[in-house]
Scaffold this motif. Sequence first.
Motif, short mmCIF file in Angstrom:
data_model
loop_
_atom_site.label_atom_id
_atom_site.label_comp_id
_atom_site.label_asym_id
_atom_site.label_seq_id
_atom_site.Cartn_x
_atom_site.Cartn_y
_atom_site.Cartn_z
N ALA A 188 15.34 -1.06 -17.54
CA ALA A 188 16.30 -0.43 -17.61
C ALA A 188 16.80 0.33 -16.50
O ALA A 188 17.34 1.51 -16.51
N VAL A 189 16.84 -0.63 -15.47
CA VAL A 189 17.31 0.61 -13.70
C VAL A 189 17.98 -1.20 -13.21
O VAL A 189 17.74 -1.84 -13.06
N SER A 190 19.39 0.02 -12.87
CA SER A 190 19.78 -1.33 -12.28
C SER A 190 20.70 -0.45 -10.69
O SER A 190 21.26 0.51 -10.56
N TYR B 199 14.87 -6.53 -22.88
CA TYR B 199 14.39 -5.27 -22.03
C TYR B 199 13.66 -5.37 -23.54
O TYR B 199 13.03 -5.34 -24.75
N ALA B 200 12.07 -4.31 -23.28
CA ALA B 200 11.41 -4.20 -23.90
C ALA B 200 11.66 -3.34 -25.35
O ALA B 200 11.97 -2.97 -24.91
N PRO B 201 10.86 -3.81 -26.45
CA PRO B 201 11.25 -2.82 -27.46
C PRO B 201 11.37 -1.42 -27.62
O PRO B 201 10.71 -1.32 -27.12
#
Length: 155
Positions: free
Chosen positions: A14-16, A93-95
């Motif tokens: 969750a880094v872009s 993405y991860a839960p």
Amino acid sequence: MTTSFSAAPPYKQAVSALIVIHTPDLQVLLLERTDFNEAWQSVTGSREGEELLGQTARREVFEETGIDTQLYKLRDWQQSHDFEIFEIWRHRYAPGTTHNTEHVFSLEVPFTLDIALATSEHRRFKWVGWIQAAEMVFSPSNADAIRSLPERCGH
């Protein structure tokens, strides 16, 4: 009896990086997503592994456009935004992950280049003036970055 299975792909970080590609006269490259009709955007993508954000930006530009960023001026704006991940993409993405931190870059190219699209991600591209580009993109943070181009580029 042998069973084979394939491991699920790892979750996206969750880094872009968001990379606004433009010419000196502020023509902006936009890409239309294949999974979201009429959704135009700049180059964007998630960090992989432990790569530095500049490496993420360079890799994503090459993967999505075929442009070699070493030939042009990539600027790290030292600016980031947190935004809520669209529901249709949260499964990547991860839960429990609902927000992404996006780091802004720009890449100035000397003129509108032909693009080698990653057809699994984008169906077509356009070069448009920065005002029109800001109106076309679906992401508010992408629109804000495009609107900042004149100031960032000294216009």
